[in-house]
Motif scaffolding. Structure first.
Motif, PDB file in Angstrom:
ATOM      1  N   GLY A  30     -11.991  -4.274   0.225  1.00 17.27           N
ATOM      2  CA  GLY A  30     -10.956  -3.267   0.413  1.00 17.27           C
ATOM      3  C   GLY A  30     -10.659  -3.021   1.886  1.00 17.27           C
ATOM      4  N   ILE A  32      -2.354   3.580   5.507  1.00 11.26           N
ATOM      5  CA  ILE A  32      -2.575   2.259   4.903  1.00 11.26           C
ATOM      6  C   ILE A  32      -3.892   2.279   4.125  1.00 11.26           C
ATOM      7  N   ILE A  57      -3.449  -6.213   5.868  1.00  7.00           N
ATOM      8  CA  ILE A  57      -2.088  -5.747   5.594  1.00  7.00           C
ATOM      9  C   ILE A  57      -1.510  -5.012   6.794  1.00  7.00           C
ATOM     10  N   LYS A  58      -2.356  -4.236   7.478  1.00  2.00           N
ATOM     11  CA  LYS A  58      -1.871  -3.461   8.621  1.00  2.00           C
ATOM     12  C   LYS A  58      -1.634  -4.347   9.851  1.00  2.00           C
ATOM     13  N   PRO A  97       0.816  -1.232   0.000  1.00  5.18           N
ATOM     14  CA  PRO A  97       0.000   0.000   0.000  1.00  5.18           C
ATOM     15  C   PRO A  97       0.844   1.274   0.000  1.00  5.18           C
ATOM     16  N   GLY A 147      -7.163  -3.831   3.760  1.00  6.72           N
ATOM     17  CA  GLY A 147      -6.440  -2.808   4.516  1.00  6.72           C
ATOM     18  C   GLY A 147      -6.088  -3.290   5.914  1.00  6.72           C
ATOM     19  N   LEU A 183      -3.953   1.444  -4.407  1.00  2.00           N
ATOM     20  CA  LEU A 183      -3.482   0.158  -4.921  1.00  2.00           C
ATOM     21  C   LEU A 183      -4.617  -0.620  -5.590  1.00  2.00           C
ATOM     22  N   GLY A 209      -3.321   4.252   0.926  1.00  4.92           N
ATOM     23  CA  GLY A 209      -2.441   3.459   0.075  1.00  4.92           C
ATOM     24  C   GLY A 209      -3.177   2.283  -0.547  1.00  4.92           C
ATOM     25  N   THR A 210      -4.008   1.600   0.260  1.00  6.62           N
ATOM     26  CA  THR A 210      -4.788   0.477  -0.254  1.00  6.62           C
ATOM     27  C   THR A 210      -5.774   0.949  -1.314  1.00  6.62           C
ATOM     28  N   LEU A 269     -12.243   3.238   2.695  1.00  7.93           N
ATOM     29  CA  LEU A 269     -12.332   2.098   1.772  1.00  7.93           C
ATOM     30  C   LEU A 269     -13.714   1.464   1.693  1.00  7.93           C
TER      31      LEU A 269
END
Lengths: 268, 287
Positions: free
Chosen positions: B155, B114, B162-163, A24, B159, B121, B117-118, B231
């Motif tokens: 989404g 994040i 990933i975090k 990300p 997020g 992405l 960014g997500t 998101l």
């Protein structure tokens, strides 16, 4: 640990996961370099306007950075100052109801920040704290204090206080003992606590939004404001600028954090 | 040697925790029952009744639980996989230090970053879609699956996963470091294959720490605002977004309803963690 030299698959999986965790952050770079990063280009046509906007006072970016830094620094100092005596009590002393008390002091970390914000909103309005940086900083104490207490307690528990008794026996007064023996022994916990509290405050979003009422604009807030205004490029710059200080603060605290970790390991 | 009383050492922390945080919850609770801090008013359950009858509430609750559960599961799987992968890569090295670096970097990235960014992405014109175009998988943005503001909240889940996965990975790595290599080595020498050694020996031993980390992730994913705000879909809204929107709506009468919703979410988060503590303490657990 598991046998050496195993598994290209395991290595690959590890590398892939590391890439996933960073994924990300990747698109922030091209977006920060170009106002119009149009489909389907993989690379942007670099224009640098967003980075110029960072330095332009009229965009409010520098102001937001200053507000973020001021609030987070104040919160980190106050939270850690409160955590030092509490951590000493929790880490070194035995008393009735200690387990329950520890639970109570750490529980706010699990409390959704917007629940705290909504509860504080009316009384902060009444006290003139809503919409002010002071009010926002005060509210940030709620989610940050548990982290500071946790780290100072860990540092205090790793050292049984024998050296303080030696210092006192050798004639040092309580003030000198605290400054020259206790504080240095707690340093890993204090440094880590400062860093964690700074980052937790720096990262707050919903709490700042509700208590600040749009008048206290921190970096996480200005980031979504530019995004909503369709300026992905300035938003990406704000996002990058939001990440850097936290990483820097943690890098500074890293030697102390690693001193805390093995201590936790030995106890286990 | 004279010591400061324990109560005095704890007083500042208690003032903040009980006075500020506890006070916030108490005031919110009072307000959700129609009691104003400085006014005279009769308590009423109106806000809670209204919250319970909010149109689409069931959808929001279901969606919030779905997101928190799947995100927790995914961060657990990814986190454990990453920990095992890292451990294999770093056999013999001081990987505790690397684990610290991993979680620190992750900790330093705010959720909202994040989230954004997500978004950059996974959006249909985002980096993933552009890559798919570059390798000839799709021709137009619309052909890329809608992963952001989508009905299944993929989404938001991505997020959170990933975090939180690096956080889970670090907890597991620290636990593995404490255990040392012996348990797995013994199992292997007794004929267990790598999976069996993990599943029947290591996993039960790291379970308490892993579950505690997952409970924290679940509680957080239930109540955090920024990830679904950036998101999530506008319908059904996740509970924190629903509560925020009600709180900031023009109609002041919505505020107690919003507070009731946020307190409900908080209660859920606490129940998860408290339930897990009870479970881990239950007799016969440790085997």
């Amino acid at each position: 640990m598991t046998e050496r030299g195993t598994g290209l698959p395991a290595r690959l999986a590890g590398a892939l996961l590391a890439a996933l965790f960073l994924a990300p952050l990747l698109p922030l770079i091209p977006w920060s370099l170009s106002r119009g990063w149009f489909w389907p280009a993989l690379l942007p046509v670099v224009d640098g306007r967003a980075w110029a906007a960072l330095l332009d006072p009229s965009t409010g970016m520098l102001g937001a950075a200053a507000t973020s830094a001021g609030v987070a620094a104040a919160v980190a100092l106050v939270a850690t100052a409160i955590a030092v005596p509490a951590g000493l009590a929790l880490g070194r002393r035995r008393f009735r109801g200690k387990g329950l008390l520890e639970l109570c002091l750490l529980a706010p970390a699990a409390l959704p920040a917007i629940a705290v914000a909504m509860g504080l909103h009316a009384i902060f309005l009444r006290l003139g704290l809503a919409g002010s940086a002071t009010g926002v900083a005060l509210a940030h104490l709620a989610p940050t204090l548990p982290y500071a207490i946790l780290t100072v307690t860990a540092a205090a528990a790793a050292d049984d206080g024998r050296r303080e008794r030696v210092a006192r026996t050798l004639g040092a007064g309580p003030g000198r003992t605290f400054l020259l023996v206790t504080l240095p022994a707690l340093m890993p916990g204090i440094a880590t606590g400062l860093a964690f509290a700074f980052i937790v405050s720096w990262s707050q979003y919903g709490l700042t939004l509700l208590i600040g009422g749009g008048r206290v604009v921190t970096l996480p807030l200005i980031l979504t404001q530019f995004l909503a205004a369709g300026r992905n490029d300035i938003g990406a710059v704000a996002a990058i600028v939001t990440v850097v200080p936290g990483v820097a603060v943690l890098a500074l605290a890293a030697p102390f954090v690693t001193r805390l970790l093995p201590a936790a390991g030995r106890r286990g | 040697m004279k010591r400061l009383p324990t109560a005095l050492l704890l007083a500042p922390a208690l003032i903040v925790t009980v006075g500020l945080t506890g006070g916030a919850v108490a005031l919110g609770f009072a307000r959700s029952f129609g009691v104003q801090p400085f006014g005279i008013s009769a308590p009423t359950t109106e806000a809670w009744v209204e919250a319970a009858h909010l149109s689409g509430l069931l959808g929001s609750v279901g969606m919030t639980l779905w997101v928190a559960s799947v995100a927790t599961l995914l961060s657990g799987l990814l986190g454990v996989a990453a920990a095992l992968g890292l451990q294999t890569m770093l056999a013999g090295v001081h990987f505790r230090r690397l684990a610290a670096v991993l979680v620190q970097l992750n900790l330093a990235v705010p959720h909202v970053v994040i989230a954004v960014g997500t978004l950059f992405l996974l959006a249909q014109s985002g980096l993933a879609a552009r890559t798919a175009f570059a390798v000839g998988l799709i021709d137009r943005p619309a052909e890329f699956p809608a992963l952001v503001a989508d009905p299944l909240a993929f989404g938001v889940i991505a997020g959170y996963a990933i975090k939180e996965a690096p956080f889970v990975a670090t907890v597991v790595l620290v636990q593995l470091a404490i255990l040392g290599g012996k348990p797995a080595a013994v199992a292997r020498s007794l004929g267990a294959n790598r999976w069996q050694a993990f599943r029947h020996v290591l996993l039960p031993m790291i379970a308490p720490g892993l579950l505690a980390a997952l409970a924290v992730v679940f509680a957080f994913a239930l109540g955090a605002y920024e990830m679904p705000a950036v998101l999530g879909a506008s319908r059904p809204k996740l509970l924190p977004v629903l509560a925020y929107d009600l709180f900031t709506s023009k109609d002041l009468a919505d505020r107690p309803v919003a507070i009731a919703l946020s307190l409900m979410t908080a209660a859920f988060a606490f129940a998860t963690i408290a339930g897990l503590r009870l479970l881990l303490r239950a007799p016969g657990h440790g085997r």
